[in-house]
Design a protein around this motif. Structure first.
Motif, PDB file in Angstrom:
ATOM      1  N   UNK A   1      -8.487   5.005  -4.201  1.00  0.00           N
ATOM      2  CA  UNK A   1      -7.375   6.057  -3.473  1.00  0.00           C
ATOM      3  C   UNK A   1      -5.731   5.594  -3.878  1.00  0.00           C
ATOM      4  N   UNK A   2      -5.667   4.508  -4.642  1.00  0.00           N
ATOM      5  CA  UNK A   2      -4.278   3.922  -5.171  1.00  0.00           C
ATOM      6  C   UNK A   2      -4.135   4.589  -6.409  1.00  0.00           C
ATOM      7  N   UNK A   3      -5.044   5.145  -7.124  1.00  0.00           N
ATOM      8  CA  UNK A   3      -4.525   5.585  -8.396  1.00  0.00           C
ATOM      9  C   UNK A   3      -3.401   5.900  -8.773  1.00  0.00           C
ATOM     10  N   UNK A   4      -2.936   7.067  -7.548  1.00  0.00           N
ATOM     11  CA  UNK A   4      -1.693   7.842  -7.879  1.00  0.00           C
ATOM     12  C   UNK A   4      -0.678   7.272  -7.509  1.00  0.00           C
ATOM     13  N   UNK A   5      -0.688   6.001  -6.613  1.00  0.00           N
ATOM     14  CA  UNK A   5       0.093   5.301  -5.835  1.00  0.00           C
ATOM     15  C   UNK A   5       0.741   4.158  -6.505  1.00  0.00           C
TER      16      UNK A   5
ATOM     17  N   UNK B   1       8.812   8.330   2.754  1.00  0.00           N
ATOM     18  CA  UNK B   1       7.835   7.663   3.574  1.00  0.00           C
ATOM     19  C   UNK B   1       7.160   6.528   2.925  1.00  0.00           C
ATOM     20  N   UNK B   2       7.034   6.437   1.576  1.00  0.00           N
ATOM     21  CA  UNK B   2       6.436   5.648   1.078  1.00  0.00           C
ATOM     22  C   UNK B   2       7.568   4.302   1.105  1.00  0.00           C
ATOM     23  N   UNK B   3       8.908   4.494   1.094  1.00  0.00           N
ATOM     24  CA  UNK B   3       9.597   3.285   1.079  1.00  0.00           C
ATOM     25  C   UNK B   3       9.769   2.655   2.763  1.00  0.00           C
ATOM     26  N   UNK B   4       9.453   3.644   3.622  1.00  0.00           N
ATOM     27  CA  UNK B   4       9.390   3.174   4.910  1.00  0.00           C
ATOM     28  C   UNK B   4       8.173   2.705   5.207  1.00  0.00           C
ATOM     29  N   UNK B   5       7.087   3.044   4.776  1.00  0.00           N
ATOM     30  CA  UNK B   5       5.775   2.312   4.962  1.00  0.00           C
ATOM     31  C   UNK B   5       5.611   0.935   4.101  1.00  0.00           C
TER      32      UNK B   5
ATOM     33  N   UNK C   1      11.711 -13.969  -2.075  1.00  0.00           N
ATOM     34  CA  UNK C   1      10.525 -13.593  -2.902  1.00  0.00           C
ATOM     35  C   UNK C   1       9.746 -12.817  -2.307  1.00  0.00           C
ATOM     36  N   UNK C   2       8.928 -12.025  -2.770  1.00  0.00           N
ATOM     37  CA  UNK C   2       7.807 -11.043  -2.476  1.00  0.00           C
ATOM     38  C   UNK C   2       6.700 -11.244  -3.392  1.00  0.00           C
ATOM     39  N   UNK C   3       5.454 -11.317  -2.632  1.00  0.00           N
ATOM     40  CA  UNK C   3       4.342 -11.446  -3.011  1.00  0.00           C
ATOM     41  C   UNK C   3       3.543  -9.720  -2.836  1.00  0.00           C
ATOM     42  N   UNK C   4       3.088  -9.284  -3.891  1.00  0.00           N
ATOM     43  CA  UNK C   4       2.176  -7.972  -3.522  1.00  0.00           C
ATOM     44  C   UNK C   4       0.935  -8.184  -3.979  1.00  0.00           C
TER      45      UNK C   4
ATOM     46  N   UNK D   1       9.106   1.032  -6.322  1.00  0.00           N
ATOM     47  CA  UNK D   1       9.656   0.423  -5.140  1.00  0.00           C
ATOM     48  C   UNK D   1       9.936  -1.222  -5.306  1.00  0.00           C
ATOM     49  N   UNK D   2       8.954  -1.901  -6.012  1.00  0.00           N
ATOM     50  CA  UNK D   2       8.914  -3.304  -6.363  1.00  0.00           C
ATOM     51  C   UNK D   2      10.315  -3.274  -7.128  1.00  0.00           C
ATOM     52  N   UNK D   3      10.788  -2.866  -8.145  1.00  0.00           N
ATOM     53  CA  UNK D   3      11.728  -2.828  -8.931  1.00  0.00           C
ATOM     54  C   UNK D   3      12.879  -2.802  -8.117  1.00  0.00           C
ATOM     55  N   UNK D   4      12.975  -1.846  -7.186  1.00  0.00           N
ATOM     56  CA  UNK D   4      13.947  -1.525  -6.129  1.00  0.00           C
ATOM     57  C   UNK D   4      14.165  -3.026  -5.499  1.00  0.00           C
TER      58      UNK D   4
END
Length: 289
Positions: free
Chosen positions: A101-105, A69-73, A29-32, A112-115
């Motif tokens: 700053x996260x509006x477009x992220x 870069x996003x996936x690696x981060x 499991x993962x909690x974001x 990524x979460x669905x992956x």
């Protein structure tokens, strides 16, 4: 595995509930922690074992570089919550002013979460915090709207009290409209009930006209530990809260699976049969004509 976004109308224990679900799941499991108001898990449940060098905010810079870069981060900023690393945490913001700053992220993070859910087979839980509306729409800064829209399920956390139900009631209609317009449908909305107050699950479901998918016992010592850390309470691992949270994760998975099947076959069987019979009848009538 499903991606479930947890929200509330006011402070109703979203973080403690999200932690309980993440820790109780039978699956990885993962909690974001994506509450724009800021995260509390790193200083609470994690008891300051990680620095501000890890967390959600750092993904904004990586997303601007590109998907790789996003996936690696993302992978490098996940923290283990158990010795085996089966429970992972993406720590939240340390400063609410970082939310803009996260509006477009958010949209890229949702992918990524669905992956993680589909390919890595994790139960994914999003702590999206308190739902904020502006002119009947999800607020673009105070709510991580794309994460909510793209989630498989949206769980509104409520307590069985008059105050909690009153505040939640005003969110239901606009949230359903938003999920119908921008998400996968208003049937993605469910309730998770914290049994603090006089109202039981069937009464809460009737009052809000939304199904209660899980009811979690009100255990102040366990919830306080999940929300604020500190000494592990006696009986923590065998607590009714975690047992019921595990059941809730199974219910969420079952509902998400039913919704996937329904979306693949949106027409009920009887409607399909009716259409075939109608075409046969019309062909027969044309032949006799």
């Amino acid at each position: 595995m499903p991606v479930t976004a947890l929200i509330s109308a006011k402070s109703c224990g979203v973080t403690a509930t999200a932690l309980a679900l993440t820790l109780a799941s039978k699956r990885p499991s993962l909690l974001a922690e994506c509450d724009p108001a800021g995260g509390t898990i790193r200083t609470g449940f994690m008891q300051g074992t990680t620095t501000t060098g890890y967390g959600l905010y750092h993904l904004a810079t990586a997303e601007r570089v590109g998907p790789d870069a996003l996936a690696q981060a993302f992978a490098s900023h996940l923290l283990p919550m158990d010795p085996d690393g089966h429970r992972k945490l993406l720590p939240g913001l340390t400063d609410p002013t970082q939310a803009a700053a996260l509006a477009r992220t958010w949209s890229a993070l949702a992918e990524v979460l669905h992956v993680m859910a589909t390919d890595a087979e994790h139960d994914v839980f999003i702590d999206a915090g308190r739902l904020a509306l502006e002119a009947g729409r999800l607020h673009p800064t105070l709510t991580p709207a794309p994460l909510i829209y793209q989630a498989d399920l949206v769980a509104l956390v409520v307590r069985g009290t008059d105050q909690s139900l009153m505040l939640a009631r005003h969110l239901i209609a606009p949230l359903r409209a938003e999920l119908d317009e921008h998400g996968s449908g208003s049937d993605a909305l469910v309730l998770l009930l914290i049994e603090d107050g006089p109202y039981r699950a069937h009464q809460v479901a009737d009052a809000l006209s939304v199904p209660v998918l899980g009811a979690l016992p009100w255990e102040p010592a366990i919830a306080g530990f999940l929300a604020g850390g500190g000494r592990v309470p006696r009986g923590y691992g065998r607590s009714p809260l975690l047992r019921h949270a595990r059941t809730a994760t199974e219910q969420l998975e079952a509902l998400a699976q039913r919704r996937r099947i329904h979306q693949q076959w949106p027409q009920p069987a009887h409607a399909q049969i009716a259409g075939v019979l109608q075409r046969l009848t019309q062909a027969q009538e044309a032949g006799h004509g």
